[in-house]
Motif scaffolding. Structure first.
Motif: not given
Length: 122
Positions: A6-7, A22, A116
């Protein structure tokens, strides 16, 4: 085996927007239903949104319906969560998850990302 990363998390004021992404490692990404979950401090992890392997079906928790949108890009092996009109109660660690199958799933996910952090200030 599916690896999920994730980010896109961060700090946002109430009323603002964030977009989580993701990235999935699976060569057969399109064979998996995908979901987003979240866990706030001191609370259990809860379902947020899910999307079918085709992208044609989606499902949302009542708490985010109308504010969040889940989508997927098969060419890029990614699934995204667009979060609008954020509220302080949206503050949590957000997790991406994958489950083999064609449907939209609320439970029974097999693979999970590391999460995240999303923090919404009032």
């Amino acid at each position: 085996q599916v690896q999920l990363v994730e980010s896109g998390g961060g700090l946002m004021q109430a009323g603002g927007s964030l977009r989580l992404s993701c990235a999935a490692s699976a060569r057969t990404f399109s064979a998996y239903g995908m979901g987003w979950f979240r866990q706030a401090p001191g609370k259990e992890r809860e379902f947020v949104a899910a999307i079918s392997w085709s992208g044609g079906s989606t499902y949302y928790a009542n708490s985010v319906k109308g504010r969040f949108t889940i989508s997927r890009d098969k060419a890029e092996n990614t699934v995204c969560l667009q979060m609008n009109s954020l509220k302080p109660e949206d503050t949590a660690v957000y997790y991406c998850a994958a489950k083999y199958g064609a449907l939209v799933y609320r439970t029974g996910y097999t693979y999970w990302g590391q999460g995240t952090q999303v923090t919404v200030s009032s």
